[in-house]
Design a protein around this motif. Structure first.
Motif, PDB file in Angstrom:
ATOM      1  N   UNK A   4      62.474  18.727 -26.331  1.00 45.21           N
ATOM      2  CA  UNK A   4      62.097  19.843 -25.347  1.00 45.21           C
ATOM      3  C   UNK A   4      62.767  21.094 -26.071  1.00 45.21           C
ATOM      4  N   UNK A   5      63.741  21.091 -26.920  1.00 46.81           N
ATOM      5  CA  UNK A   5      64.242  22.434 -27.418  1.00 46.81           C
ATOM      6  C   UNK A   5      63.478  22.696 -28.569  1.00 46.81           C
ATOM      7  N   UNK A   6      62.921  21.559 -29.463  1.00 46.28           N
ATOM      8  CA  UNK A   6      61.931  21.960 -30.520  1.00 46.28           C
ATOM      9  C   UNK A   6      60.727  22.695 -30.075  1.00 46.28           C
ATOM     10  N   UNK A   7      60.323  22.281 -28.686  1.00 42.51           N
ATOM     11  CA  UNK A   7      59.151  23.249 -28.190  1.00 42.51           C
ATOM     12  C   UNK A   7      59.371  24.443 -27.697  1.00 42.51           C
ATOM     13  N   UNK A   8      60.905  24.602 -27.326  1.00 45.52           N
ATOM     14  CA  UNK A   8      61.175  25.734 -26.750  1.00 45.52           C
ATOM     15  C   UNK A   8      61.299  26.840 -28.069  1.00 45.52           C
ATOM     16  N   UNK A   9      61.760  26.127 -29.312  1.00 44.61           N
ATOM     17  CA  UNK A   9      61.718  27.037 -30.457  1.00 44.61           C
ATOM     18  C   UNK A   9      60.210  27.181 -31.017  1.00 44.61           C
ATOM     19  N   UNK A  10      59.487  26.437 -30.962  1.00 43.47           N
ATOM     20  CA  UNK A  10      57.874  26.707 -31.233  1.00 43.47           C
ATOM     21  C   UNK A  10      57.370  28.001 -30.217  1.00 43.47           C
ATOM     22  N   UNK A  11      57.963  27.929 -28.854  1.00 44.61           N
ATOM     23  CA  UNK A  11      57.236  28.989 -28.044  1.00 44.61           C
ATOM     24  C   UNK A  11      57.934  30.269 -28.423  1.00 44.61           C
ATOM     25  N   UNK A  12      59.162  30.455 -28.735  1.00 45.05           N
ATOM     26  CA  UNK A  12      59.870  31.635 -29.137  1.00 45.05           C
ATOM     27  C   UNK A  12      59.419  32.154 -30.448  1.00 45.05           C
ATOM     28  N   UNK A  13      59.001  31.315 -31.488  1.00 47.90           N
ATOM     29  CA  UNK A  13      58.389  31.682 -32.748  1.00 47.90           C
ATOM     30  C   UNK A  13      57.122  32.233 -32.500  1.00 47.90           C
ATOM     31  N   UNK A  14      56.254  31.748 -31.528  1.00 52.81           N
ATOM     32  CA  UNK A  14      54.963  32.222 -31.322  1.00 52.81           C
ATOM     33  C   UNK A  14      54.978  33.514 -30.737  1.00 52.81           C
ATOM     34  N   UNK A  15      55.983  33.774 -29.615  1.00 54.44           N
ATOM     35  CA  UNK A  15      56.125  35.203 -28.949  1.00 54.44           C
ATOM     36  C   UNK A  15      56.379  36.272 -29.982  1.00 54.44           C
ATOM     37  N   UNK A  16      57.344  35.956 -31.011  1.00 57.34           N
ATOM     38  CA  UNK A  16      57.822  36.717 -31.880  1.00 57.34           C
ATOM     39  C   UNK A  16      56.486  37.275 -32.850  1.00 57.34           C
ATOM     40  N   UNK A  17      55.894  36.255 -33.127  1.00 60.63           N
ATOM     41  CA  UNK A  17      54.594  36.557 -34.129  1.00 60.63           C
ATOM     42  C   UNK A  17      53.561  37.569 -33.267  1.00 60.63           C
ATOM     43  N   UNK A  18      53.302  37.148 -32.063  1.00 61.28           N
ATOM     44  CA  UNK A  18      52.512  37.828 -31.338  1.00 61.28           C
ATOM     45  C   UNK A  18      52.867  39.335 -30.714  1.00 61.28           C
ATOM     46  N   UNK A  19      53.989  39.333 -30.308  1.00 56.11           N
ATOM     47  CA  UNK A  19      54.475  40.233 -29.168  1.00 56.11           C
ATOM     48  C   UNK A  19      55.624  41.432 -30.002  1.00 56.11           C
ATOM     49  N   UNK A  20      56.253  40.720 -30.938  1.00 59.25           N
ATOM     50  CA  UNK A  20      57.286  41.655 -31.560  1.00 59.25           C
ATOM     51  C   UNK A  20      56.653  43.086 -31.870  1.00 59.25           C
ATOM     52  N   UNK A  21      57.251  44.124 -31.804  1.00 58.67           N
ATOM     53  CA  UNK A  21      56.553  45.573 -31.877  1.00 58.67           C
ATOM     54  C   UNK A  21      56.417  45.995 -33.350  1.00 58.67           C
ATOM     55  N   UNK A  22      56.927  45.138 -34.556  1.00 63.88           N
ATOM     56  CA  UNK A  22      56.448  45.358 -35.662  1.00 63.88           C
ATOM     57  C   UNK A  22      55.915  44.178 -36.361  1.00 63.88           C
TER      58      UNK A  22
END
Length: 439
Positions: free
Chosen positions: A37-55
């Motif tokens: 479950x925690x690994x899936x959480x990491x994957x979700x955060x990683x993807x959010x950063x890739x797509x939504x981070x301002x730079x």
């Protein structure tokens, strides 16, 4: 130090969507389920950063930062090394590398000096064990990984870098800039000379050649001094350590029997670990020995000092050592470089763990430089659990740094003034006290 291959690595790939992991088997139960479950959480955060981070971000840099975050949360010594860094680390143990000649770790986001290496640009510039490096060429190290800072300190020979150094206790810490010229570091780890009726051996680090060079130096002293040779002084001050097997073989050179050191994984059963015992043979022929130590003596140096002290083979002269009682293993990761992982703690023959405590001298003696090192280490230990960032610093901390005496004017043992610790060791060997028993 032994290298272990890493097996059983579980890799996962993110391909433009949240990573999905196979459902855990019944083996492992709730714990395995929570891990996935925690690994899936990491994957979700990683993807959010890739797509939504301002730079714009780079996947490899994000992954490296995530790996380093995991390792540095364990202890100051575990770290991931990209291919170039890993190769340079392996070259360093062979006795030649490029850079400043400084052994460092990370503490509270800053670069902490374990010890400069003898006759290197860092030592000649006056860098001391316990110093904290806050900026490199004016660029803050806070927020950078240890590898990133090390890479910035490395460079072509004859190029310069400016280190901003913080020295002293928190309330009276002084900050100053030190300009250092990079060089190819060729470590001559053993030096010897005559000190009256005693042979003096300076060991500056433990690489692949240390024991061999030390034995050769002892043989040379025997040939030069003959029957006038009454004993030995082994100088381990400011020695940041190095290879475990060399610390064991140096200790074994002076012990006829008994345990030298034990390493234990601080998990699982009590028998997980290794004990290393001495074989017959004493390179010093049973003659009296004194070992010089200070706050810059760390890791492998402490193994040697602890073994000789516990067996009453030598008297320790100086002041308390650094206190690094953890063993790191260099683990290759193929094309991805490698990692340095803390895999065990080590214990002296009497069962002492000296991590964060250090080894005390049998006969206390100080040079002024040692007092500065000890004060800095004491302060660092008191601040071990403190986490401070630029955002929460007080106004006092943000004031302009105070001007202090240039660091190259700080006395170095045996150079700018009498070496009081060495003098004390000579007096001890002439009228030796009984070494302190360690239980």
């Amino acid at each position: 130090m032994r290298n272990f291959l890493l097996g059983g690595v579980c890799a996962f790939v993110l391909m433009g969507s949240v990573a999905l992991f196979a459902a855990p088997s019944k083996v492992g139960g709730l714990q395995a389920s929570e891990t996935y479950r925690q690994l899936n959480l990491f994957g979700e955060i990683f993807e959010r950063v890739r797509n939504d981070y301002y730079k714009e971000t780079k996947d490899d840099e994000l992954m490296e930062a995530a790996i380093n975050g995991m390792l540095t949360s364990l202890d100051p010594y575990s770290v991931y090394m990209p291919p170039r860094s890993f190769q340079e680390a392996r070259v360093q143990t062979r006795g030649e590398f490029g850079g400043l000649g400084i052994e460092v770790t990370q503490e509270n986001g800053l670069i902490k000096v374990v010890s400069p290496i003898d006759d290197t640009p860092a030592q000649k510039a006056g860098i001391l064990p316990g110093d904290l490096v806050t900026h490199l060429d004016g660029d803050p190290v806070m927020g950078k990984t240890l590898n990133e800072s090390i890479e910035k300190m490395r460079g072509a020979p004859n190029t310069n870098i400016v280190l901003t150094v913080r020295r002293g206790a928190a309330d009276s810490a002084k900050t100053f800039d030190v300009k250092i010229t990079r060089a190819v570091i060729k470590t001559r780890v053993v030096r010897s000379r005559r000190e009256g009726e005693f042979g003096y051996l300076r060991i500056s680090s433990f690489n692949e050649h240390t024991t061999q060079d030390m034995v050769a130096a002892i043989d040379k002293l025997k040939a030069e001094m003959g029957p006038e040779l009454k004993g030995y002084i082994i100088d381990l001050r400011d020695n940041p350590g190095g290879l475990l097997d060399q610390a064991i073989s140096v200790s074994d050179s002076f012990l006829n029997q008994g345990e030298i050191v034990s390493t234990r994984a601080l998990r699982g059963t009590a028998d997980e670990g290794q004990r290393y015992n001495a074989k017959r043979g004493d390179a010093a022929d049973g003659k009296p020995m004194a070992v010089l130590i200070n706050g810059g003596s760390a890791s492998a140096s402490e193994i040697v000092a602890g073994a000789l002290q516990d067996h009453h083979r030598a008297v320790l002269v100086g002041n308390t050592t650094f206190g690094k009682g953890l063993v790191q293993t260099m683990i290759p990761l193929g094309e991805f470089g490698g990692m340095k992982l803390t895999t065990a703690g080590y214990f002296t023959p009497s069962g002492r763990s000296i991590d964060k405590v250090g080894i005390s001298a049998d006969v206390e003696a100080w040079n002024e430089r040692d007092r500065q090192i000890a004060a800095a280490l004491k302060e660092r230990r008191q601040m071990t659990d403190t986490r401070q960032t630029e955002e929460n610093k007080s106004d006092k901390d943000k004031q302009e740094p105070a001007q202090v005496t240039p660091p190259h004017q700080v006395p170095t043992p045996g150079q700018d003034g009498p070496d009081l610790v060495l003098q004390a060791a000579i007096e001890v060997l002439r009228a030796p006290p009984k070494p302190t028993a360690r239980k």
